[in-house]
Structure formats: structure tokens, C-alpha cells
Design a protein around this motif. Sequence first.
Motif: not given
Length: 343
Positions: A45, A47-50
Motif C-alpha cells: 500500500r 502513503p496517503d492512498d487507501t
Amino acid sequence: MLTLGNGDVRRILDGREKEVLNVVREAYLRHADEQTSLPHSVFLRFPDDTRNRIIGLPAYLGGPRPLAGMKWIASFPGNVANGLERASAAIILNSMQTGQPVALVEGSTISARRTAASAALAAAALPPADGRETGVALIGCGVINFEVLRFLLAVRPELADITVFDLDAGRAEAFRDRSAAEFGGDGRVVRVAESVEAALSAHRLVSLATTAGVPHLDLRDCRPGTLVLGVSLRDVTVEGVLQAVNVVDDPDHVCRAATSVHLAETRVGDRSFIHGTLGELLREESPGHRDERRPTLFSPFGLGVLDLALAGLVLSEARVAGIGTEVTGFLPEPQASGATAAS
């Protein structure tokens, strides 16, 4: 090393649903018989991207022709709005003699069809108690549910009433038209439901293949005795899971990564609500039957051995037919016998 693109893979697999089902079934049975090695999937995954992710699925599948390798599959839902497929994948197959990579296979079609074959095998292994089932509801109108429909019709050709639903009405209508064009023979009717509740209650066979990241359906709108193929894993609420008869592909794998089944395990503290696995059902000489009073939920995490099994079929057929591109010079040249390895 042989490389096989999407066109090569489709050329080999198109029209061979029965063979794909047999290959996937055999992989499930070998897994149930502990003839596999299946480490947990790795989730990459950002950062800042779910929303976006890439997953690695390493696996070993035993048997007369053992296979080892890995699928590397990206899921970027925003691709759809740009005319691209949500998922893209590559599968590497390794030699069991040397460990060297022997094939690089485009994996999106393999991934979709092994997923659909799993759903179809579950539907065949869990028929309704009264034996009557004439329709299916497909919630989520993307590539996966289209393949689910293809494989369901291979095992249940009597399904004549097809209901579809998607939050994007245009996608639902396009899915309806494509399904009618490809599968609309033999008097089949394809219609779009006005709501997800209407789709859930339309038939006793439902396939969920959405991009939902959190549970949003409690299954209260399902008819008693409905089989829900929870392909996308995160649609059903904890309450819905706990009120259903639960069948999975592998408890250790599905109870991870915030799936609906994982959230249910976290809530109750154990896995006693899981009633069995598809591999166990496939061992039975005759199909089981669903509970007539409540839904049955099939939750397949998606096992890497299934991807290997289909990639192995594709590679074998490609070699016979002379399909694909052989890449030379990818690996170091063999050293002369007795040469000293470089430090």
C-alpha cells in the motif's frame, strides 16, 4: 524464458471453461490434501492512498507436475474512469529443477477466470435444497462478475433470469447489453435492478464483485436459502457474516486484510462461525445443500495455487501450439562445469 501476453492467454483459455473448472477444482483438492505451500499474500500500500494496492501471491502447487511461482497483481479502481482495466497482473513461473524463471505470463485474465471458477464450483457444490434455481443476481458490473456469469452458466446452464446492479447505472446497462449479446440465448433474460436491495432479493444466487473497501450489506434482503458468492470479500457486514452459514477457501488466508470474515473473527474472538471450506465440499461424492432458513456466504480470498494451476495450463498449451515469445539473454549464461562463481 517464454513470455505470454494477454492475447496469448485468451487465445488459449477462451471456450475452455470446463477444463479451467477442472484445473481449479484439482488445485483446491491438492490444497485440502496439504500438497501445497501457500505463504500469506503481501499487500503493498502507499502513503496517503487507501484505494490503490499491489498484492504479491507466492505459491507452490504439488502433484505430478509441480509448479512454483508468484502472481503480482495491482488494483487501481480509478483506472476504470480512464478506460483501463481496474486490475493488471503478471505471473512468474519458476523451474522446480533450477529455480530459474521459465515463463512470464500476463495474469489479469487468469486471475479473473480462476476467481470465477471458484465461485462456480461453490455454486455447484452448494445447490438449493429444493433443487430449483433459475436466476442469478450480479452486484458489481465489472470484469470479474462477467466472468462469474460465464462460469456459472457452464455449471448451471438452467440459469435463465439474470439480474444486474451497479452504483453506476451506465455500467449496469452496458453490462446488461454485453451479457445479453454473449449469453442471451436459450431464452435468457438480462435486466437491471433499480436498487441493491432489489438485486439481493431477486434470486437465491447472488454474486458480489465490487470495489467496496468497507462492509455495506447485511444480507437482510436476501431470500432464505440464498447462496451469496462474496467474491470481493468486503461487502458484507459483520452482522451479515455471523447470521450466515460461512464457507471459505482457506480460513488462515481469508481472516486477514480487513475482509468481512476477518472483521467477524475480530468481533467474536474466534472462527467458530466458519462452517467449512470449498476443498472439503469438493471431496464429497455428492453436493451438499444450503441451509433453507438463512443465507450461505462463500468467501474466497483467492489462493495463489489457483493462479499457478491456470498459468501452468496456459504454459503447457502454449508450448504445444508454439504460442508466445521466447526471451533470450535474460539470465546469465551457464558457467562451464567447475568454474568458480563470481564473488
